[in-house]
Design an enzyme around this catalytic site. Structure first.
Site, PDB file in Angstrom:
ATOM      1  N   GLU A 173       0.843  -1.197   0.000  1.00 46.34           N
ATOM      2  CA  GLU A 173       0.000   0.000   0.000  1.00 46.34           C
ATOM      3  C   GLU A 173       0.879   1.249   0.000  1.00 46.34           C
ATOM      4  OE1 GLU A 173      -3.045  -0.325   2.987  1.00 46.34           O
ATOM      5  OE2 GLU A 173      -3.757  -2.241   2.195  1.00 46.34           O
ATOM      6  N   ASN A 190      11.773   6.086   2.138  1.00 46.73           N
ATOM      7  CA  ASN A 190      11.856   5.021   3.129  1.00 46.73           C
ATOM      8  C   ASN A 190      10.532   5.000   3.873  1.00 46.73           C
ATOM      9  OD1 ASN A 190      12.959   3.017   4.602  1.00 46.73           O
ATOM     10  ND2 ASN A 190      14.080   4.368   5.995  1.00 46.73           N
ATOM     11  N   GLU A 415     -12.768  -9.598   8.600  1.00 45.42           N
ATOM     12  CA  GLU A 415     -11.455  -9.064   8.964  1.00 45.42           C
ATOM     13  C   GLU A 415     -10.815 -10.097   9.887  1.00 45.42           C
ATOM     14  OE1 GLU A 415      -9.420  -6.180   8.184  1.00 45.42           O
ATOM     15  OE2 GLU A 415      -8.172  -7.645   9.210  1.00 45.42           O
ATOM     16  N   GLU A 484      -5.315  -6.684   1.741  1.00 45.05           N
ATOM     17  CA  GLU A 484      -4.018  -6.935   2.403  1.00 45.05           C
ATOM     18  C   GLU A 484      -3.454  -8.318   2.088  1.00 45.05           C
ATOM     19  OE1 GLU A 484      -6.626  -5.953   4.800  1.00 45.05           O
ATOM     20  OE2 GLU A 484      -6.256  -3.892   4.161  1.00 45.05           O
ATOM     21  N   GLU A 508      -9.115   4.040   0.075  1.00 50.19           N
ATOM     22  CA  GLU A 508      -9.185   4.388   1.496  1.00 50.19           C
ATOM     23  C   GLU A 508      -8.167   5.478   1.850  1.00 50.19           C
ATOM     24  OE1 GLU A 508      -8.413   0.848   3.808  1.00 50.19           O
ATOM     25  OE2 GLU A 508      -6.469   0.514   2.903  1.00 50.19           O
TER      26      GLU A 508
HETATM   27  C1  NOJ Z   1      -8.341  -2.328   5.565  1.00 51.70           C
HETATM   28  C2  NOJ Z   1      -9.171  -2.481   4.335  1.00 51.70           C
HETATM   29  O1  NOJ Z   1      -8.470  -2.112   3.182  1.00 51.70           O
HETATM   30  C3  NOJ Z   1     -10.431  -1.661   4.517  1.00 51.70           C
HETATM   31  O2  NOJ Z   1     -11.197  -1.686   3.337  1.00 51.70           O
HETATM   32  C4  NOJ Z   1     -11.193  -2.203   5.702  1.00 51.70           C
HETATM   33  O3  NOJ Z   1     -12.312  -1.403   5.899  1.00 51.70           O
HETATM   34  C5  NOJ Z   1     -10.329  -2.191   6.946  1.00 51.70           C
HETATM   35  N1  NOJ Z   1      -9.080  -2.822   6.722  1.00 51.70           N
HETATM   36  C6  NOJ Z   1     -11.006  -2.913   8.107  1.00 51.70           C
HETATM   37  O4  NOJ Z   1     -11.139  -4.264   7.826  1.00 51.70           O
HETATM   38 CA    CA Z   2      -6.041  -1.916   2.955  1.00 51.97          CA
END
Ligand code: NOJ
Ligand code: CA
Length: 702
Positions: A173, A190, A415, A484, A508
Site C-alpha cells: 500500500e 523510506n 477481517e 491486504e 481508502e
Molecule cells: C483495511 C481495508 O483495506 C479496509 O477496506 C477495511 O475497511 C479495513 N481494513 C477494516 O477491515
Molecule cells: Ca487496505
C-alpha cells in the site's frame, strides 16, 4: 518448432565472459519480433537474454536455484527437451474481453550437472512478452527441498525509467516512485509504514514497470500463477543495471519448503512498444491454468455499496462499544452498550439497503457487523473475530430478509486482523454460516502481523493460505474480495470467484492524505496486470473536513474523474464508495454510476502514458452500448476520443460527463458538466480534462 531437438552445450570451450557467451538456443514469438536466447557459459552457468526487433530488452542474465539440498547454478549442460506452438483462445468468466487469444511458442530446456542434479526451464514467447518457470523434476537423491534462493536475474539494457514501490514483505500500500534506475537509490522513499518488513537494501515489488529512455519500449516484470511458493520482489543494483529475484522468506530465512516434482511461478515480462498495448496485454492470465470451477453461473460481477466510508470520514467505529481499553478480550457483549457511533446498526443498514434498492445497486457490504473489533488491532486472541456472532445492534436475519425483499444481497466481511491460522480453523463454519444466511460474497482482510509465527503477508505459508481460502470458497459457491493479501498473479483465471483484491494503495487513502492523480494513471500498468482491484472509486465528496469529525484529509480528485475510474480500473466487483447522502446531492452525475456496467466484451485503449493519462473504450457485455473513460495526472490536457471502433453506419447517443471549465482537483473538484450529442464511427471528440480530472461517456445505441 514442432520436433524435439537434442542440443548439447557448445559454448563451454569458447565463452570466457558474459559478453562472449554463445547462445545455444533461440526461441522467437509467433510474429518473429521477440527473441529469447539461452545457453551456458564456460562454467556451465545458464544465461538468457531477450531482444525485441534485434534490440536488447534483457541482456545476459543468470538463472538457477539454491537449496539446502542442492545448488543448481553452474557446471550445467543444457539440452532442449521439446518445443511447441499453441494458438488457442479461451473465454473468461469476466474481464476486459469476451475472448482471449493464447498464442505462443514454447520450449522446454533441461539443465543438468554431472551428479544428475537438474531443473527444467519452460519458456513461452508471446507477441507481447514472455514467461519462464523452473520445473524441478523427480531426480535421484532429492526429495524435500528447503529453498534458500532463486538466482533469476534481469539485466537491463539502459538506464530505464522505473515505476516502482519499495520492496516490503508485508505491504504493497505505497505510492510509486518514478525515477531513472541510476538515481533510484536517492529517489526511493523510506516508508514508515510496516518498516519492520521493508527489505533491506534497494528492492522493489512486482508488478513493476520500466520505460526505455530513448526508444519505444515498455517492460512490466511480474509473476503468474503464484502457487505453493513465496512472492518475488526484486533487488535493484543501479550500478550494474541489474535486478535479481528476492523471494519472501519465512521467519527463519527459508524461502520455500517444497517436494519434487514442483514448478515455480512463471517469471513474466510484458514487453510492448507502446503504452496502450501494455494495458491491453492478457499475458499473465494466459500463463495461468484454465478455470478450475465447472459451473461458474453463480459468479456474478456486480457493483456494491458499503457501510464503510463512514468509518473513514471520522468519528465512527467498526466497534460496537468503547470499552476495549479497560477490558481487552471482551466476550460478554450483552453487558455493554453501543458507543452510538457504530454504523453497522440495523436502522442505518436499512437506510443503505433502501438506497441501493432505489438505485439498482445489487449488493451492500457491511463492516463492523461482528464481535471482536473492540481491541482488534492490539490484543489478538484466538477466536477474537468470530464469524457467526453479530453485534447486539445488528439484526442479521431480518436485515438479510429486508435486503432480499428489495433485490439486494448483503456482502459478508471477514477481517482476520492477520490471524490467518484462526481464520483457517473457523473457515468451514464461517462459510456455512454465510450460505445459511444467504450471503454469497465475502471481503476478507489481513490487517496486522500474521499469526502463526508472524509470517509475512507474501510468504509461502500465506500464499498457500489465500489460495486455500479461495478454493474452499469456490466449493461453497462464494466470491472473494481479499484485502491486504499478496498481490495477484492472474490466478483469477483459474478461480474466477476471486473477483477482486486490494493489494495496492486503494481509495481508502483518500482519507489518509490522498492519492495523487498520477497514482490511478499508473496502477493499471503495474498492479492491475495481475488482476482486478477493489480500489473503491466513486468518491463524490473529497473534502473530509466537511464532516467536522477531525479528519481533514482531502481526496485528490475531481468528481468527474471518479466516474472515469470505473472504466480505467476495470473490476468485476466495483464499489460505489461514498455515502448515500453525497450521491443524493449530485443525482445527474450519479446516473452514470447507476448505468455503468462491470462486465465487458471488448476493450480499446485509445491513448495512454504511464502515470500521465489513460483513455479507454469498453463495450458492455450485455448490450450494444459502449463506455469511455479518461483520466489525467495533475496536468490539464485535451483527450482525443476517436470513435472509429463503433459499428459502421450505427448512430449512438453520447452522454458526456466531464470536468467543468473551472474544475481543478485542488480548488474546485465538484465542478462538472453533462452534455449529450449524436455520434457515429466517424466522430472524433476532443474533450478537456482538468488537473486531477477525467471524464466518462455513455454511448447508447439509438
Ligand atoms: C483495511 C481495508 O483495506 C479496509 O477496506 C477495511 O475497511 C479495513 N481494513 C477494516 O477491515
Ligand atoms: Ca487496505
Amino acid at each position: 518448432m514442432k520436433n524435439s531437438i537434442r542440443f548439447f552445450c557448445a559454448s563451454s570451450l569458447l565463452a570466457v565472459s558474459l559478453s562472449c557467451i554463445a547462445s545455444d538456443f533461440r526461441l522467437v514469438s509467433p510474429d518473429g519480433e521477440l527473441a529469447f536466447e539461452i545457453g551456458v557459459d564456460s562454467q556451465g552457468k545458464p544465461f538468457y537474454s531477450v531482444n525485441l526487433k534485434n534490440l536488447p530488452v534483457i541482456s545476459n542474465s543468470a538463472l538457477g536455484l539454491k537449496a539446502d539440498e542442492f545448488v543448481i547454478a553452474d557446471g550445467l549442460e543444457m539440452n532442449v527437451v521439446a518445443t511447441d506452438s499453441v494458438d488457442s483462445s479461451w473465454s473468461p468468466v469476466w474481464g476486459e474481453f469476451e475472448s482471449v487469444r493464447n498464442h505462443y511458442n514454447e520450449a522446454l530446456l533441461n539443465f543438468c550437472d554431472r551428479n544428475g542434479l537438474q531443473f527444467n526451464l519452460r519458456v513461452r514467447l508471446f507477441d507481447d512478452g514472455l514467461g519462464f518457470r523452473y520445473e524441478v523434476p523427480e531426480q535421484k537423491n532429492v526429495n524435500y527441498v528447503t529453498l534458500r534462493d532463486e538466482l533469476t536475474e534481469f539485466n537491463l539494457p539502459a538506464d530505464m525509467t522505473m515505476y516502482v514501490i519499495p520492496g516490503d514483505y508485508d505491504s504493497d500500500e505505497f505510492l510509486y516512485t518514478i525515477s531513472p534506475l541510476s538515481r533510484l537509490r536517492e529517489a526511493m522513499p523510506n516508508p514508515k509504514h510496516s518498516e519492520s518488513s521493508r527489505i533491506l537494501g534497494l528492492a522493489v515489488q512486482t508488478p513493476m514497470l520500466m520505460k526505455h529512455p530513448s526508444r519505444p519500449l515498455y517492460v512490466n516484470i511480474h509473476e503468474a500463477a503464484l502457487v505453493g511458493y513465496p512472492a518475488m520482489a526484486l533487488d535493484v543494483n543501479p550500478e550494474s543495471m541489474s535486478l535479481s529475484s528476492h523471494l519472501t522468506p519465512d521467519k527463519t530465512g527459508v524461502k520455500a519448503y517444497l517436494q519434487v516434482p514442483f514448478v515455480s511461478p512463471w517469471r513474466t515480462l510484458i514487453i510492448t512498444e507502446n503504452a496502450p498495448d501494455m494495458l491491453a496485454s492478457q499475458l499473465i492470465y494466459n500463463l495461468n491454468e484454465p478455470c478450475a470451477i465447472e459451473d461458474t453461473s453463480w459468479i456474478k460481477p456486480q457493483k456494491f455499496m458499503g457501510v464503510w466510508w463512514e468509518m473513514f470520514t471520522g468519528g465512527k467505529t467498526w466497534a460496537y462499544s468503547d470499552k476495549y481499553n479497560a477490558k481487552p478480550g471482551i466476550t460478554d457483549y450483552a453487558a455493554l452498550s453501543s458507543n452510538g457511533r457504530h454504523p453497522a446498526n440495523t436502522a442505518n443498514v436499512k437506510r443503505y439497503i433502501d438506497f441501493a434498492a432505489a438505485n439498482n445497486i445489487p449488493a451492500l457490504l457491511v463492516e463492523g457487523w461482528n464481535e471482536g473489533w473492540e481491541d482488534w488491532a492490539g490484543y489478538k486472541k484466538n477466536r477474537q473475530f468470530i464469524f457467526d456472532k453479530p453485534y447486539p445492534d445488528f439484526a442479521l436475519d431480518s436485515l438479510v430478509q429486508y435486503a432480499a425483499d428489495r433485490n439486494v444481497k448483503l456482502i459478508m466481511h471477514h477481517e482476520t486482523a492477520g490471524n490467518a491460522a484462526d481464520y483457517e480453523r473457523q473457515l468451514d463454519d464461517a462459510f456455512r454460516f454465510m450460505k445459511k444466511h444467504g450471503y454469497d460474497a465475502v471481503k476478507t482482510g489481513y490487517v496486522g502481523h500474521i499469526i502463526p509465527r508472524s509470517e509475512y503477508h507474501s510468504s509461502q505459508w500465506m500464499v498457500d493460505h489465500y489460495n486455500h481460502v479461495v478454493s474452499k470458497a469456490a466449493d461453497y459457491g462464494i466470491m472473494v474480495d481479499s484485502h491486504e493479501a499478496v498481490r495477484p498473479t492472474g490466478m483469477m483465471r483459474t478461480y474466477p470467484n476471486w473477483v477482486a483484491q486490494e493489494s495496492a494503495r486503494g481509495g481508502e487513502y483518500e482519507s489518509f492524505g490522498g492519492n495523487p492523480p498520477y497514482h490511478t494513471a499508473l496502477i493499471p500498468f503495474t498492479r492491475l496486470k495481475g488482476g482486478p482491484m477493489d480500489y473503491t472509486p466513486g468518491l463524490f465528496e473529497p473534502d473530509l473536513a466537511k464532516y467536522g469529525k477531525g479528519n481533514t484529509s482531502r481526496g485528490l480528485t475531481t468528481l468527474a474523474r471518479q466516474l472515469a475510474l470505473y472504466l480505467t480500473m476495470p473490476s468485476p466487483l466495483q464499489m460505489l464508495c461514498d455515502l448515500p447522502e453525497n450521491y443524493q446531492r449530485f443525482p445527474d452525475a450519479f446516473q452514470f454510476l447507476k448505468d455503468v456496467p462491470v462486465e465487458w466484451s471488448d476493450s480499446r485503449y485509445l491513448e495512454a502514458e504511464p502515470a500521465e493519462y489513460i483513455t479507454v473504450a469498453r463495450k458492455d457485455k450485455n448490450s450494444a452500448d459502449w463506455y469511455v473513460g479518461s483520466i489525467t495526472d495533475d496536468q490539464p490536457r485535451t483527450a482525443t476520443v476517436d470513435l472509429s471502433f463503433l459499428p459502421k453506419g450505427e448512430s449512438y447517443e453520447a452522454t458526456i460527463y466531464q470536468d467543468g471549465d473551472d474544475a481543478d482537483f485542488r480548488t474546485n473538484p465538484q465542478s462538472y458538466k453533462i452534455s449529450s450529442r449524436k455520434v457515429n464511427e466517424k466522430t472524433k471528440l476532443k474533450i478537456k480534462v482538468a488537473p486531477g480530472g477525467g471524464f466518462a461517456i455513455r454511448l447508447k445505441k439509438n
